[in-house]
Design a protein around this motif. Structure first.
Motif, PDB file in Angstrom:
ATOM      1  N   ARG A  25      44.459  -8.203 -19.739  1.00 32.77           N
ATOM      2  CA  ARG A  25      45.311  -8.381 -18.551  1.00 32.77           C
ATOM      3  C   ARG A  25      45.589  -7.043 -17.897  1.00 32.77           C
ATOM      4  O   ARG A  25      45.461  -6.893 -16.666  1.00 32.77           O
ATOM      5  CB  ARG A  25      46.628  -9.058 -18.956  1.00 32.77           C
ATOM      6  N   ASN A  26      45.961  -6.072 -18.685  1.00 33.47           N
ATOM      7  CA  ASN A  26      46.216  -4.733 -18.139  1.00 33.47           C
ATOM      8  C   ASN A  26      44.957  -4.144 -17.514  1.00 33.47           C
ATOM      9  O   ASN A  26      45.013  -3.461 -16.485  1.00 33.47           O
ATOM     10  CB  ASN A  26      46.739  -3.806 -19.236  1.00 33.47           C
ATOM     11  N   GLY A  27      43.799  -4.423 -18.124  1.00 33.99           N
ATOM     12  CA  GLY A  27      42.556  -3.919 -17.572  1.00 33.99           C
ATOM     13  C   GLY A  27      42.215  -4.549 -16.231  1.00 33.99           C
ATOM     14  O   GLY A  27      41.785  -3.864 -15.288  1.00 33.99           O
ATOM     15  N   ILE A  28      42.433  -5.868 -16.125  1.00 28.94           N
ATOM     16  CA  ILE A  28      42.166  -6.563 -14.854  1.00 28.94           C
ATOM     17  C   ILE A  28      43.091  -6.050 -13.760  1.00 28.94           C
ATOM     18  O   ILE A  28      42.655  -5.783 -12.626  1.00 28.94           O
ATOM     19  CB  ILE A  28      42.312  -8.072 -15.043  1.00 28.94           C
ATOM     20  N   ILE A  29      44.374  -5.889 -14.072  1.00 26.43           N
ATOM     21  CA  ILE A  29      45.339  -5.395 -13.080  1.00 26.43           C
ATOM     22  C   ILE A  29      44.981  -3.971 -12.662  1.00 26.43           C
ATOM     23  O   ILE A  29      45.079  -3.601 -11.478  1.00 26.43           O
ATOM     24  CB  ILE A  29      46.773  -5.478 -13.645  1.00 26.43           C
ATOM     25  N   LYS A  30      44.540  -3.164 -13.613  1.00 26.80           N
ATOM     26  CA  LYS A  30      44.136  -1.789 -13.292  1.00 26.80           C
ATOM     27  C   LYS A  30      42.945  -1.795 -12.352  1.00 26.80           C
ATOM     28  O   LYS A  30      42.903  -1.042 -11.361  1.00 26.80           O
ATOM     29  CB  LYS A  30      43.804  -1.046 -14.579  1.00 26.80           C
ATOM     30  N   LYS A  31      41.935  -2.634 -12.630  1.00 25.56           N
ATOM     31  CA  LYS A  31      40.760  -2.714 -11.765  1.00 25.56           C
ATOM     32  C   LYS A  31      41.131  -3.212 -10.367  1.00 25.56           C
ATOM     33  O   LYS A  31      40.580  -2.738  -9.364  1.00 25.56           O
ATOM     34  CB  LYS A  31      39.725  -3.645 -12.398  1.00 25.56           C
ATOM     35  N   ALA A  32      42.076  -4.156 -10.299  1.00 29.81           N
ATOM     36  CA  ALA A  32      42.503  -4.678  -9.001  1.00 29.81           C
ATOM     37  C   ALA A  32      43.157  -3.581  -8.169  1.00 29.81           C
ATOM     38  O   ALA A  32      42.912  -3.459  -6.955  1.00 29.81           O
ATOM     39  CB  ALA A  32      43.456  -5.843  -9.200  1.00 29.81           C
ATOM     40  N   ARG A  33      43.982  -2.770  -8.795  1.00 31.13           N
ATOM     41  CA  ARG A  33      44.638  -1.673  -8.079  1.00 31.13           C
ATOM     42  C   ARG A  33      43.597  -0.630  -7.633  1.00 31.13           C
ATOM     43  O   ARG A  33      43.700  -0.071  -6.546  1.00 31.13           O
ATOM     44  CB  ARG A  33      45.697  -1.042  -8.969  1.00 31.13           C
ATOM     45  N   GLU A  34      42.628  -0.382  -8.486  1.00 30.28           N
ATOM     46  CA  GLU A  34      41.615   0.616  -8.139  1.00 30.28           C
ATOM     47  C   GLU A  34      40.783   0.168  -6.941  1.00 30.28           C
ATOM     48  O   GLU A  34      40.558   0.960  -6.008  1.00 30.28           O
ATOM     49  CB  GLU A  34      40.713   0.856  -9.360  1.00 30.28           C
ATOM     50  N   ILE A  35      40.340  -1.073  -6.946  1.00 35.10           N
ATOM     51  CA  ILE A  35      39.535  -1.537  -5.822  1.00 35.10           C
ATOM     52  C   ILE A  35      40.356  -1.624  -4.541  1.00 35.10           C
ATOM     53  O   ILE A  35      39.829  -1.413  -3.434  1.00 35.10           O
ATOM     54  CB  ILE A  35      38.888  -2.905  -6.148  1.00 35.10           C
ATOM     55  N   SER A  36      41.658  -1.886  -4.682  1.00 35.18           N
ATOM     56  CA  SER A  36      42.516  -1.919  -3.501  1.00 35.18           C
ATOM     57  C   SER A  36      42.637  -0.536  -2.874  1.00 35.18           C
ATOM     58  O   SER A  36      42.599  -0.396  -1.646  1.00 35.18           O
ATOM     59  CB  SER A  36      43.904  -2.452  -3.884  1.00 35.18           C
TER      60      SER A  36
END
Length: 210
Positions: A25-36
């Motif tokens: 979950r933390n990894g997915i949220i991190k990737k979402a912030r990075e792509i944003s």
């Protein structure tokens, strides 16, 4: 050595499953912030755990409701059922009615009258006259009740005064009867003593000399 591939299936051990959920979950949220940030994209992620706890992440330039509206417009899928649509319609109707009532209230206060035509002004005048007549009617009703209560109080006061006067007369009569029947003055005490006790001997007792 490289990492071995993990078979994608449900983790049976509850502790391992919870640990894996937290990490991924933390990894997915991190990737979402990075792509944003890197791609200036609008991203929104919503995750529900097996216990029902929600985690979300949304780009700073938007909100989750806006993202859902965009998804609905672009996909053509309705996210809200008919019940919610009817509820939104009802809310809009109530808001509109409230706005109209606010406008009417300002008109009744004599505000914002420049936009009204003579017919609308006449309607407001009639409404004010009817309201004034109703207010005066309530005032007259209140005054009638007040006068009625005053009359009742006056009658009760007269009745109490009458009773008090008769009680005073009765008390005065009782006092006079006590004075006549049971005299208390010293000058009247001698007149109440029997005559036999008031006679004084004039001659000495002859029997005592025998």
């Amino acid at each position: 050595m490289g990492r071995g591939k993990i078979e994608i299936k449900r983790i049976e051990n509850s502790t391992n499953r919870q640990v894996t959920f937290s990490k991924r979950r933390n990894g997915i949220i991190k990737k979402a912030r990075e792509i944003s940030v890197l791609c200036d994209a609008q991203v929104s992620v919503v995750i529900f755990s097996s216990s029902g706890k929600m985690s979300e992440c949304c780009s700073p330039s938007t909100t989750l409701p806006r993202m859902l509206e965009k998804y609905q417009l672009n996909s053509g899928k309705k996210l809200w059922d008919l019940k919610h649509e009817n509820l939104n319609v009802e809310i809009d109707r109530i808001k509109k009615e409230n706005d109209n009532m606010q406008i009417e209230l300002r008109h009744l206060k004599g505000e914002d009258l420049n936009s009204l035509n003579p017919k609308e002004l006449n309607l407001i005048e009639d409404a004010l006259q009817n309201g004034l007549a109703s207010v005066r009617g309530k005032q007259m009703e209140f005054l009638r009740k007040l006068k009625k209560n005053e009359r009742l109080l006056e009658e009760e006061n007269k009745h109490l005064t009458f009773l008090l006067h008769h009680q005073e007369l009765a008390m005065n009569a009782n006092v006079r009867e006590l004075e006549l029947g049971y005299p208390l003055k010293d000058r009247d005490f001698a007149s109440q003593i029997p005559i036999a006790f008031r006679v004084q001997p004039i001659q000495p007792n002859l029997q005592e000399n025998k």
